[in-house]
Write a protein that holds these residues in place. Structure first.
Motif, PDB file in Angstrom:
ATOM      1  N   ARG A   2       0.837  -1.295  -0.025  1.00 34.83           N
ATOM      2  CA  ARG A   2       0.000   0.082  -0.046  1.00 34.83           C
ATOM      3  C   ARG A   2       0.919   1.259  -0.108  1.00 34.83           C
ATOM      4  O   ARG A   2       0.629   2.099  -0.851  1.00 34.83           O
ATOM      5  CB  ARG A   2      -0.736   0.038   1.297  1.00 34.83           C
ATOM      6  N   ASP A   3       2.061   1.379   0.793  1.00 34.21           N
ATOM      7  CA  ASP A   3       2.780   2.239   0.567  1.00 34.21           C
ATOM      8  C   ASP A   3       3.649   2.559  -0.793  1.00 34.21           C
ATOM      9  O   ASP A   3       3.557   3.892  -1.050  1.00 34.21           O
ATOM     10  CB  ASP A   3       4.076   2.241   1.950  1.00 34.21           C
ATOM     11  N   THR A   4       4.007   1.769  -1.452  1.00 32.34           N
ATOM     12  CA  THR A   4       4.489   1.678  -2.596  1.00 32.34           C
ATOM     13  C   THR A   4       3.430   2.403  -3.604  1.00 32.34           C
ATOM     14  O   THR A   4       3.856   3.398  -4.358  1.00 32.34           O
ATOM     15  CB  THR A   4       5.257   0.350  -2.919  1.00 32.34           C
ATOM     16  N   LYS A   5       2.285   1.893  -3.350  1.00 31.43           N
ATOM     17  CA  LYS A   5       1.251   2.452  -4.373  1.00 31.43           C
ATOM     18  C   LYS A   5       0.838   3.833  -4.104  1.00 31.43           C
ATOM     19  O   LYS A   5       0.705   4.763  -5.130  1.00 31.43           O
ATOM     20  CB  LYS A   5      -0.065   1.606  -4.262  1.00 31.43           C
ATOM     21  N   ASN A   6       0.892   4.374  -3.005  1.00 29.15           N
ATOM     22  CA  ASN A   6       0.626   5.673  -2.312  1.00 29.15           C
ATOM     23  C   ASN A   6       1.651   6.517  -3.101  1.00 29.15           C
ATOM     24  O   ASN A   6       1.557   7.529  -3.437  1.00 29.15           O
ATOM     25  CB  ASN A   6       0.433   5.689  -0.855  1.00 29.15           C
ATOM     26  N   LEU A   7       3.115   5.989  -2.779  1.00 27.55           N
ATOM     27  CA  LEU A   7       4.115   6.819  -3.228  1.00 27.55           C
ATOM     28  C   LEU A   7       4.157   7.094  -4.635  1.00 27.55           C
ATOM     29  O   LEU A   7       4.345   8.237  -5.189  1.00 27.55           O
ATOM     30  CB  LEU A   7       5.470   6.074  -2.984  1.00 27.55           C
ATOM     31  N   VAL A   8       3.733   5.716  -5.568  1.00 25.73           N
ATOM     32  CA  VAL A   8       3.782   6.090  -7.044  1.00 25.73           C
ATOM     33  C   VAL A   8       2.519   7.129  -7.434  1.00 25.73           C
ATOM     34  O   VAL A   8       2.781   7.870  -8.212  1.00 25.73           O
ATOM     35  CB  VAL A   8       3.275   4.745  -7.712  1.00 25.73           C
ATOM     36  N   HIS A   9       1.458   6.993  -6.689  1.00 20.50           N
ATOM     37  CA  HIS A   9       0.248   7.873  -7.048  1.00 20.50           C
ATOM     38  C   HIS A   9       0.521   9.432  -6.720  1.00 20.50           C
ATOM     39  O   HIS A   9      -0.012  10.369  -7.383  1.00 20.50           O
ATOM     40  CB  HIS A   9      -1.004   7.577  -6.242  1.00 20.50           C
ATOM     41  N   SER A  10       1.497   9.552  -5.736  1.00 19.53           N
ATOM     42  CA  SER A  10       1.952  10.973  -5.215  1.00 19.53           C
ATOM     43  C   SER A  10       3.179  11.479  -6.338  1.00 19.53           C
ATOM     44  O   SER A  10       2.989  12.842  -6.535  1.00 19.53           O
ATOM     45  CB  SER A  10       2.594  11.004  -3.891  1.00 19.53           C
ATOM     46  N   LEU A  11       3.936  10.666  -6.958  1.00 20.12           N
ATOM     47  CA  LEU A  11       4.731  10.833  -7.904  1.00 20.12           C
ATOM     48  C   LEU A  11       4.339  11.169  -9.455  1.00 20.12           C
ATOM     49  O   LEU A  11       4.986  11.880 -10.148  1.00 20.12           O
ATOM     50  CB  LEU A  11       5.905   9.912  -7.926  1.00 20.12           C
TER      51      LEU A  11
ATOM     52  N   ARG B  46      -3.164   8.142 -14.748  1.00 23.27           N
ATOM     53  CA  ARG B  46      -2.845   7.141 -15.820  1.00 23.27           C
ATOM     54  C   ARG B  46      -1.428   6.699 -15.796  1.00 23.27           C
ATOM     55  O   ARG B  46      -1.092   5.359 -15.931  1.00 23.27           O
ATOM     56  CB  ARG B  46      -3.236   7.591 -17.295  1.00 23.27           C
ATOM     57  N   GLU B  47      -0.560   7.435 -15.713  1.00 22.14           N
ATOM     58  CA  GLU B  47       1.009   7.094 -15.597  1.00 22.14           C
ATOM     59  C   GLU B  47       1.133   6.431 -14.360  1.00 22.14           C
ATOM     60  O   GLU B  47       1.924   5.385 -14.335  1.00 22.14           O
ATOM     61  CB  GLU B  47       2.037   8.301 -15.850  1.00 22.14           C
ATOM     62  N   ALA B  48       0.520   6.692 -13.410  1.00 26.34           N
ATOM     63  CA  ALA B  48       0.607   5.955 -12.077  1.00 26.34           C
ATOM     64  C   ALA B  48       0.490   4.437 -11.976  1.00 26.34           C
ATOM     65  O   ALA B  48       0.953   3.715 -11.697  1.00 26.34           O
ATOM     66  CB  ALA B  48       0.022   6.738 -10.905  1.00 26.34           C
ATOM     67  N   LEU B  49      -0.741   4.220 -12.984  1.00 24.08           N
ATOM     68  CA  LEU B  49      -1.285   3.132 -13.027  1.00 24.08           C
ATOM     69  C   LEU B  49      -0.245   2.042 -13.702  1.00 24.08           C
ATOM     70  O   LEU B  49      -0.041   0.926 -13.608  1.00 24.08           O
ATOM     71  CB  LEU B  49      -2.601   2.631 -13.799  1.00 24.08           C
ATOM     72  N   GLU B  50       0.497   2.723 -14.816  1.00 31.53           N
ATOM     73  CA  GLU B  50       1.504   2.069 -15.815  1.00 31.53           C
ATOM     74  C   GLU B  50       2.637   1.815 -14.946  1.00 31.53           C
ATOM     75  O   GLU B  50       3.350   0.727 -15.083  1.00 31.53           O
ATOM     76  CB  GLU B  50       1.499   2.999 -16.978  1.00 31.53           C
ATOM     77  N   VAL B  51       3.013   2.823 -14.156  1.00 28.29           N
ATOM     78  CA  VAL B  51       4.306   2.646 -13.073  1.00 28.29           C
ATOM     79  C   VAL B  51       4.179   1.548 -12.150  1.00 28.29           C
ATOM     80  O   VAL B  51       4.801   0.577 -11.990  1.00 28.29           O
ATOM     81  CB  VAL B  51       4.526   4.022 -12.648  1.00 28.29           C
ATOM     82  N   CYS B  52       2.800   1.261 -11.666  1.00 27.61           N
ATOM     83  CA  CYS B  52       2.524   0.156 -10.967  1.00 27.61           C
ATOM     84  C   CYS B  52       2.428  -0.949 -11.248  1.00 27.61           C
ATOM     85  O   CYS B  52       3.186  -2.005 -10.882  1.00 27.61           O
ATOM     86  CB  CYS B  52       1.036   0.467 -10.310  1.00 27.61           C
ATOM     87  N   ASP B  53       2.005  -1.333 -12.726  1.00 23.31           N
ATOM     88  CA  ASP B  53       2.099  -2.458 -13.414  1.00 23.31           C
ATOM     89  C   ASP B  53       3.474  -2.782 -13.633  1.00 23.31           C
ATOM     90  O   ASP B  53       4.007  -3.904 -13.518  1.00 23.31           O
ATOM     91  CB  ASP B  53       1.118  -2.368 -14.671  1.00 23.31           C
ATOM     92  N   MET B  54       4.364  -1.758 -14.060  1.00 29.71           N
ATOM     93  CA  MET B  54       5.582  -2.213 -14.410  1.00 29.71           C
ATOM     94  C   MET B  54       6.615  -2.495 -13.104  1.00 29.71           C
ATOM     95  O   MET B  54       7.473  -3.609 -13.357  1.00 29.71           O
ATOM     96  CB  MET B  54       6.427  -0.629 -15.024  1.00 29.71           C
TER      97      MET B  54
ATOM     98  N   TYR C 293      11.480   1.319  -4.158  1.00 33.79           N
ATOM     99  CA  TYR C 293      11.695   2.780  -3.805  1.00 33.79           C
ATOM    100  C   TYR C 293      12.997   3.375  -4.571  1.00 33.79           C
ATOM    101  O   TYR C 293      12.804   4.350  -4.979  1.00 33.79           O
ATOM    102  CB  TYR C 293      11.834   2.831  -2.494  1.00 33.79           C
ATOM    103  N   ALA C 294      14.024   2.795  -4.655  1.00 36.32           N
ATOM    104  CA  ALA C 294      15.280   2.891  -5.157  1.00 36.32           C
ATOM    105  C   ALA C 294      15.086   3.024  -6.671  1.00 36.32           C
ATOM    106  O   ALA C 294      15.674   4.165  -7.313  1.00 36.32           O
ATOM    107  CB  ALA C 294      16.344   1.995  -5.026  1.00 36.32           C
ATOM    108  N   VAL C 295      14.403   2.272  -7.265  1.00 38.63           N
ATOM    109  CA  VAL C 295      13.948   2.398  -8.779  1.00 38.63           C
ATOM    110  C   VAL C 295      13.044   3.704  -9.022  1.00 38.63           C
ATOM    111  O   VAL C 295      13.608   4.753  -9.836  1.00 38.63           O
ATOM    112  CB  VAL C 295      12.976   1.418  -9.473  1.00 38.63           C
ATOM    113  N   LEU C 296      12.302   3.915  -8.199  1.00 34.35           N
ATOM    114  CA  LEU C 296      11.402   5.597  -8.254  1.00 34.35           C
ATOM    115  C   LEU C 296      12.152   6.585  -7.886  1.00 34.35           C
ATOM    116  O   LEU C 296      12.043   7.594  -8.601  1.00 34.35           O
ATOM    117  CB  LEU C 296      10.429   5.327  -7.142  1.00 34.35           C
ATOM    118  N   ARG C 297      13.157   6.474  -7.015  1.00 36.82           N
ATOM    119  CA  ARG C 297      13.873   7.530  -6.802  1.00 36.82           C
ATOM    120  C   ARG C 297      15.052   7.927  -7.743  1.00 36.82           C
ATOM    121  O   ARG C 297      15.211   9.077  -8.310  1.00 36.82           O
ATOM    122  CB  ARG C 297      14.829   7.179  -5.476  1.00 36.82           C
TER     123      ARG C 297
END
Length: 75
Positions: free
Chosen positions: A6-15, A19-27, A52-56
């Protein structure tokens, strides 16, 4: 494929925008999943460190998201 915490999903949606967040979550689930990274048995919470390292790298450095994922696969 391994589920995101859940924390990772929340971080992705804040970044990223929705639509892009859904693609990033899938990847992240597919390309940075337990099977893809040889982390079988890891929980979604344990996978956060890598994801988190990938997102950073993808957001703070001049690195594409794909390049950040490829780097995670070699670590």
């Amino acid at each position: 494929m391994s589920e995101l915490s859940r924390d990772t999903k929340n971080l992705v949606h804040s970044l990223y925008k929705s639509r892009e967040a859904l693609e990033v979550c899938d990847m992240l689930e597919i390309e940075c999943g337990t099977e893809a990274l040889s982390c079988e048995g890891w929980t979604p919470k344990q996978m956060e460190r890598i994801r988190y390292a990938v997102l950073r790298l993808a957001t703070e450095k001049s690195m594409s998201f794909d390049s950040a994922i490829n780097l995670a696969k070699t670590d």
